[in-house]
Design an enzyme around this catalytic site. Structure first.
Site, PDB file in Angstrom:
ATOM      1  N   ARG A 232       0.859  -1.175   0.000  1.00 31.52           N
ATOM      2  CA  ARG A 232       0.000   0.000   0.000  1.00 31.52           C
ATOM      3  C   ARG A 232       0.896   1.226   0.000  1.00 31.52           C
ATOM      4  O   ARG A 232       1.995   1.194   0.558  1.00 31.52           O
ATOM      5  CB  ARG A 232      -0.882   0.051   1.268  1.00 31.52           C
ATOM      6  CG  ARG A 232      -2.062  -0.906   1.251  1.00 31.52           C
ATOM      7  CD  ARG A 232      -3.176  -0.439   0.311  1.00 31.52           C
ATOM      8  NE  ARG A 232      -4.329  -1.305   0.389  1.00 31.52           N
ATOM      9  CZ  ARG A 232      -4.554  -2.376  -0.378  1.00 31.52           C
ATOM     10  NH1 ARG A 232      -3.682  -2.710  -1.312  1.00 31.52           N
ATOM     11  NH2 ARG A 232      -5.651  -3.098  -0.228  1.00 31.52           N
ATOM     12  N   HIS A 280      -1.331   0.383  -9.560  1.00 32.97           N
ATOM     13  CA  HIS A 280      -1.977  -0.475  -8.555  1.00 32.97           C
ATOM     14  C   HIS A 280      -2.655  -1.673  -9.246  1.00 32.97           C
ATOM     15  O   HIS A 280      -3.827  -1.957  -9.016  1.00 32.97           O
ATOM     16  CB  HIS A 280      -2.998   0.319  -7.718  1.00 32.97           C
ATOM     17  CG  HIS A 280      -3.371  -0.355  -6.429  1.00 32.97           C
ATOM     18  ND1 HIS A 280      -3.695   0.338  -5.285  1.00 32.97           N
ATOM     19  CD2 HIS A 280      -3.467  -1.675  -6.098  1.00 32.97           C
ATOM     20  CE1 HIS A 280      -3.986  -0.521  -4.313  1.00 32.97           C
ATOM     21  NE2 HIS A 280      -3.855  -1.755  -4.788  1.00 32.97           N
TER      22      HIS A 280
HETATM   23  N1  LIG Z   1      -0.990  -3.972  -4.942  1.00 28.79           N
HETATM   24  C1  LIG Z   1      -2.019  -4.779  -4.976  1.00 28.79           C
HETATM   25  O1  LIG Z   1      -2.714  -4.887  -5.979  1.00 28.79           O
HETATM   26  C2  LIG Z   1      -2.329  -5.634  -3.772  1.00 28.79           C
HETATM   27  C3  LIG Z   1      -3.140  -6.765  -3.937  1.00 28.79           C
HETATM   28  C4  LIG Z   1      -3.331  -7.603  -2.840  1.00 28.79           C
HETATM   29  C5  LIG Z   1      -2.756  -7.291  -1.614  1.00 28.79           C
HETATM   30  N2  LIG Z   1      -2.012  -6.156  -1.491  1.00 28.79           N
HETATM   31  C6  LIG Z   1      -1.406  -5.815  -0.180  1.00 28.79           C
HETATM   32  O2  LIG Z   1      -0.692  -6.941   0.295  1.00 28.79           O
HETATM   33  C7  LIG Z   1      -0.932  -7.050   1.685  1.00 28.79           C
HETATM   34  C8  LIG Z   1      -0.645  -8.461   2.144  1.00 28.79           C
HETATM   35  O3  LIG Z   1      -1.662  -9.363   1.739  1.00 28.79           O
HETATM   36  P1  LIG Z   1      -1.744 -10.839   2.348  1.00 28.79           P
HETATM   37  O4  LIG Z   1      -3.001 -11.446   1.874  1.00 28.79           O
HETATM   38  O5  LIG Z   1      -0.458 -11.561   2.120  1.00 28.79           O
HETATM   39  O6  LIG Z   1      -1.859 -10.470   3.905  1.00 28.79           O
HETATM   40  P2  LIG Z   1      -1.672 -11.408   5.173  1.00 28.79           P
HETATM   41  O7  LIG Z   1      -1.886 -12.841   4.809  1.00 28.79           O
HETATM   42  O8  LIG Z   1      -2.484 -10.800   6.261  1.00 28.79           O
HETATM   43  O9  LIG Z   1      -0.110 -11.236   5.524  1.00 28.79           O
HETATM   44  C9  LIG Z   1       0.401 -10.059   6.081  1.00 28.79           C
HETATM   45  C10 LIG Z   1       1.829 -10.336   6.540  1.00 28.79           C
HETATM   46  O10 LIG Z   1       2.388  -9.118   7.035  1.00 28.79           O
HETATM   47  C11 LIG Z   1       2.941  -9.369   8.322  1.00 28.79           C
HETATM   48  N3  LIG Z   1       2.867  -8.165   9.149  1.00 28.79           N
HETATM   49  C12 LIG Z   1       1.800  -7.408   9.453  1.00 28.79           C
HETATM   50  N4  LIG Z   1       2.152  -6.389  10.269  1.00 28.79           N
HETATM   51  C13 LIG Z   1       3.483  -6.531  10.478  1.00 28.79           C
HETATM   52  C14 LIG Z   1       4.430  -5.805  11.232  1.00 28.79           C
HETATM   53  N5  LIG Z   1       4.082  -4.723  11.954  1.00 28.79           N
HETATM   54  N6  LIG Z   1       5.702  -6.233  11.241  1.00 28.79           N
HETATM   55  C15 LIG Z   1       6.082  -7.332  10.536  1.00 28.79           C
HETATM   56  N7  LIG Z   1       5.230  -8.070   9.789  1.00 28.79           N
HETATM   57  C16 LIG Z   1       3.947  -7.654   9.763  1.00 28.79           C
HETATM   58  C17 LIG Z   1       2.086 -10.451   8.909  1.00 28.79           C
HETATM   59  O11 LIG Z   1       2.773 -11.064   9.980  1.00 28.79           O
HETATM   60  P3  LIG Z   1       2.151 -12.356  10.740  1.00 28.79           P
HETATM   61  O12 LIG Z   1       2.284 -13.487   9.743  1.00 28.79           O
HETATM   62  O13 LIG Z   1       3.049 -12.525  11.889  1.00 28.79           O
HETATM   63  O14 LIG Z   1       0.731 -12.026  11.062  1.00 28.79           O
HETATM   64  C18 LIG Z   1       1.887 -11.355   7.685  1.00 28.79           C
HETATM   65  O15 LIG Z   1       3.001 -12.180   7.528  1.00 28.79           O
HETATM   66  C19 LIG Z   1      -2.388  -6.603   1.850  1.00 28.79           C
HETATM   67  O16 LIG Z   1      -2.632  -6.139   3.163  1.00 28.79           O
HETATM   68  C20 LIG Z   1      -2.498  -5.486   0.838  1.00 28.79           C
HETATM   69  O17 LIG Z   1      -2.209  -4.247   1.442  1.00 28.79           O
HETATM   70  C21 LIG Z   1      -1.786  -5.326  -2.537  1.00 28.79           C
END
Ligand SMILES: NC(=O)c1ccc[n+]([C@@H]2O[C@H](COP(=O)([O-])OP(=O)(O)OC[C@H]3O[C@@H](n4cnc5c(N)ncnc54)[C@H](OP(=O)(O)O)[C@@H]3O)[C@@H](O)[C@H]2O)c1
Length: 317
Positions: A232, A280
């Site tokens: 993001r 994006h």
């Molecule tokens: N650009 C785009 O088109 C697009 C599309 C999809 C997603 N995204 C972004 O990608 C992000 C991730 O998606 P996801 O489905 O993989 O999410 P997810 O499964 O919730 O994974 C998030 C990861 O980030 C880690 N995390 C969160 N806060 C943290 C912190 N303060 N310090 C260290 N690690 C931290 C979490 O740690 P834990 O494992 O320990 O909980 C987890 O490993 C989404 O939130 C979104 O913003 C962007």
């Protein structure tokens, strides 16, 4: 009569596709489109949202659940009047693989000097650049969730040295795991290509800053460290990226997300020779492929079961 309507509220894009696809998978159900056919608000039980205006969800007195039409839920949690109902987000193999494609593509574009060859082609220059083996290049993934873990495994299969950084401890085969604030510096010190797929939360706001870029390892053959942000816009500081590029802490960057989207035409990032910008589009979500899962989530609630992919409001993702 008990509320059971589904409302689709999306901003900045058309809701038509979502409504059409949801109706296909739940014929006969009351499926509405905000704002034009929201109907009697008391009948709305489920809200499927992407960047819905703040305060809107609070007007649905009988809301049972919020389903974010995205993996990130920063746009939902930012609503100061958010109702106290369960919130689910999208975790879907199609979305995961699109993100993996994007990450692998941009790692390889940098690793194989493709942007330099593009520039050379325009000048009709035939010149080879040193190509380090993947096994000597360290990729670091911030965020080892659904997307980061899968991307890490694919990159490890290609041969890269892959590490990931998460909030809590985890096991992921082929990936060296660092977790917690105390492990951030060691993770950065070994990372030459940094990929960010963290959620936008209070803890990750502005985390991609100059202090962090200066801690990355510089790969001589690849002319420095490289940043790929597909998370993001809030997690990156644009001015710090420009400073890092100017001083050499970063050799280049691929940016899919920005604090302000669309990226304003006045941003110097647009024309920076070491920056690749995408609108994006890293993980485009397809209503056709996801509608069935969303209806399945609603049916789960109606059977008295818990939603899958629940959001932890306190953690912010
Ligand atoms: N650009 C785009 O088109 C697009 C599309 C999809 C997603 N995204 C972004 O990608 C992000 C991730 O998606 P996801 O489905 O993989 O999410 P997810 O499964 O919730 O994974 C998030 C990861 O980030 C880690 N995390 C969160 N806060 C943290 C912190 N303060 N310090 C260290 N690690 C931290 C979490 O740690 P834990 O494992 O320990 O909980 C987890 O490993 C989404 O939130 C979104 O913003 C962007």
């Amino acid at each position: 009569m008990a509320a059971n309507a589904i409302l689709v509220a999306v901003d900045g894009q058309s809701a038509d596709d979502w409504v059409q696809q949801l109706r296909l998978h739940a014929p006969g159900r009351d499926i509405r489109r905000w704002p034009q056919d929201s109907g009697n608000l008391a009948g709305i039980a489920y809200a499927c949202v992407w960047r819905a205006p703040h305060g809107l969800l609070a007007t649905f007195a009988n809301l049972k659940a919020i389903i974010a039409l995205s993996a990130g839920v920063d746009h939902v949690l930012a609503d100061p009047k958010l109702p106290q109902v369960p919130i689910a987000r999208v975790v879907h193999p199609d979305l995961t693989m699109r993100m993996v494609e994007y990450i692998v593509l941009h790692v390889l574009l940098h690793h194989r000097h493709q942007r330099r060859y593009d520039a050379q082609q325009r000048e009709r220059v035939w010149k080879l650049h040193e190509q380090p083996p993947a096994s000597e290049v360290a990729v670091g993934i911030m965020g080892l969730g659904a997307i980061g873990t899968k991307a890490g495994k694919v990159l490890a299969d290609i041969g890269f040295q892959v590490a990931g950084w998460s909030r809590t401890q985890k096991n992921a085969s082929g990936i060296e795991v660092f977790y917690g604030q105390g492990a951030l510096d060691p993770f950065l010190n070994r990372t030459e290509i940094l990929v960010c797929v963290l959620p936008a939360t209070a803890a990750t706001d502005g985390i991609l800053n100059l202090r962090l870029f200066r801690r990355l390892k510089r790969n001589g053959a690849l002319r420095g460290a490289y940043l790929i942000n597909a998370a993001r816009g809030r997690v990156q500081i644009d001015a710090d990226i420009l400073t890092a590029l100017a001083e050499g802490s970063l050799a280049g960057a691929t940016l899919d997300v920005f604090a302000q989207e669309p990226l304003p035409a006045s941003s110097p990032l647009w024309t920076h020779p070491q920056v690749t910008i995408t609108p994006h589009n890293a993980g485009d979500i397809s209503p056709r492929l996801l509608a069935r899962e969303i209806i399945a989530q609603i049916e789960r609630i109606e059977r008295g079961e818990k939603l899958l992919h629940l959001v932890d409001r306190r953690a912010g993702y």
